[in-house]
Enzyme design. Structure first.
Site, mmCIF file in Angstrom:
data_model
loop_
_atom_site.group_PDB
_atom_site.id
_atom_site.type_symbol
_atom_site.label_atom_id
_atom_site.label_comp_id
_atom_site.label_asym_id
_atom_site.label_seq_id
_atom_site.Cartn_x
_atom_site.Cartn_y
_atom_site.Cartn_z
ATOM 1 N N ASP A 1 0.924 -1.180 -0.087
ATOM 2 C CA ASP A 1 0.054 -0.088 0.056
ATOM 3 C C ASP A 1 0.857 1.118 -0.006
ATOM 4 O O ASP A 1 1.817 1.279 0.648
ATOM 5 C CB ASP A 1 -0.843 -0.197 1.262
ATOM 6 C CG ASP A 1 -2.167 0.833 1.106
ATOM 7 O OD1 ASP A 1 -2.373 1.475 -0.161
ATOM 8 O OD2 ASP A 1 -2.992 0.713 1.824
ATOM 9 N N GLY B 1 -6.798 1.463 -6.436
ATOM 10 C CA GLY B 1 -6.182 2.800 -5.731
ATOM 11 C C GLY B 1 -4.511 2.329 -6.056
ATOM 12 O O GLY B 1 -4.123 1.994 -7.076
ATOM 13 N N ASP B 2 -3.963 2.515 -4.818
ATOM 14 C CA ASP B 2 -2.376 2.221 -4.624
ATOM 15 C C ASP B 2 -2.252 0.991 -3.997
ATOM 16 O O ASP B 2 -1.038 0.460 -3.542
ATOM 17 C CB ASP B 2 -1.661 3.294 -4.080
ATOM 18 C CG ASP B 2 -2.212 3.720 -2.683
ATOM 19 O OD1 ASP B 2 -3.189 3.275 -2.201
ATOM 20 O OD2 ASP B 2 -1.527 4.489 -2.213
ATOM 21 N N GLU B 3 -3.127 -0.064 -4.006
ATOM 22 C CA GLU B 3 -3.231 -1.325 -3.436
ATOM 23 C C GLU B 3 -2.624 -2.264 -4.243
ATOM 24 O O GLU B 3 -3.331 -2.446 -5.373
ATOM 25 C CB GLU B 3 -4.457 -1.651 -2.851
ATOM 26 C CG GLU B 3 -4.582 -3.058 -1.912
ATOM 27 C CD GLU B 3 -5.610 -3.576 -1.581
ATOM 28 O OE1 GLU B 3 -5.804 -4.716 -0.765
ATOM 29 O OE2 GLU B 3 -6.651 -2.705 -1.696
#
Length: 304
Positions: free
Chosen positions: A177, A219-221
């Site tokens: 993350d 997202g940024d996951e």
């Protein structure tokens, strides 16, 4: 071509000119002793094939590359044998550009019922197939980064577990993350945030082995599967490599930005043999890593 026109009537000259007005590729082939000779090609066929020689009157096997001629001759022979039309799709074509053709072979029978000519009509379906592939990829890959999505990640993790069970190897599951993506979106806009996520994906991909899986969940996951390893230390080396890659600043639209990343790690079979639990435990380890700092990784610890 003259022999063909004589046999089917003078109106065929006007009919042949009509072929030049359509975008489909049109060929008329003469059948002779299991060979197939070019008698006519329309304008579109000449343009797409981009041949350096006049092929009218020549046999197919002496004009086309061997792989293509072998494939097509088998199809033409099937039409001669059955006396019925045949349709197929192929990307074999003697052209300087990508070309996928949807071909229809239609027998032209003489009075005795024998196949004397074959009318071949080839439709360019390259764009249609490209669009179909793009739609198919959307089900398995992330649109922004091109990475596998969660669905593909889970499928590959299942396969990795099955292989590890047979070979007595280990698997590392990593959940990642990023930090500051929301701040980048708020301050510089979502385009900048997308650029940062793509750069994240690029850096992570550069840290893993060719056969490892890096996936984006949203997202940024992101997630990583490090399969077929002999020791936990091999995965820790990769985790450290990823963290080091984030030490360098990100340059987004001429802005120098610092992006951190946290990593949580779980191991098969040390922590679990079920894929859902492996992901769950890696997520728990990620939570601990994010509490520690912006460039940290943590390995899941079983409760005492």
């Amino acid at each position: 071509m003259d022999r063909f026109l004589k046999n089917i009537g003078q109106d065929a000259k006007s009919f042949a000119r009509i072929f030049d007005l359509i975008k489909d590729l049109v060929f008329i082939m003469e059948v002779s002793d299991q060979s197939f000779r070019y008698l006519y090609m329309n304008k579109s066929a000449y343009e797409v094939m981009d041949l350096k020689q006049d092929i009218i009157g020549k046999e197919m096997q002496y004009v086309l590359p061997k792989e293509m001629s072998t494939f097509l001759i088998s199809k033409y022979k099937e039409v001669v044998t059955t006396g019925k039309s045949l349709e197929f799709e192929s990307n074999l074509f003697p052209s300087n550009r990508e070309f996928i053709g949807e071909t229809s072979l239609n027998p032209i029978l003489n009075n005795e019922g024998d196949c004397q000519y074959i009318l071949a009509i080839v439709r360019d379906v390259t764009e249609r197939e490209r669009h179909r592939i793009e739609l198919a990829n959307m089900a398995f890959y992330d649109y922004l980064t091109g990475l596998p999505n969660r669905r593909t990640f889970e499928d590959r993790l299942t396969k990795a577990i099955n292989q590890a069970a047979r070979t007595n190897k280990k698997i590392a599951v990593m959940m990642l993350d990023g930090y500051n993506i929301k701040k980048i979106n708020d301050k510089y806009g979502h385009d900048a945030g997308d650029m940062a996520i793509k750069e994240m994906a690029f850096r992570i991909k550069g840290c893993v082995r060719q056969n490892d899986t890096v996936a984006r969940f949203g997202g940024d996951e992101m997630g990583i599967i490090i399969a077929n390893i002999d020791s936990n230390e091999m995965a820790e080396v990769i985790a450290n490599r990823v963290l080091e890659s984030f030490e360098a600043p990100f340059y987004i639209n001429e802005h120098e930005l610092q992006l951190g990343v946290g990593i949580g790690v779980s191991f098969y079979p040390d922590h679990a043999i079920d894929k859902s639990l492996l992901v769950k435990y890696a997520d728990k380890a990620l939570y601990d890593a994010k509490k520690k700092g912006k460039l940290e990784y943590r390995i899941f610890k079983n409760k005492e």
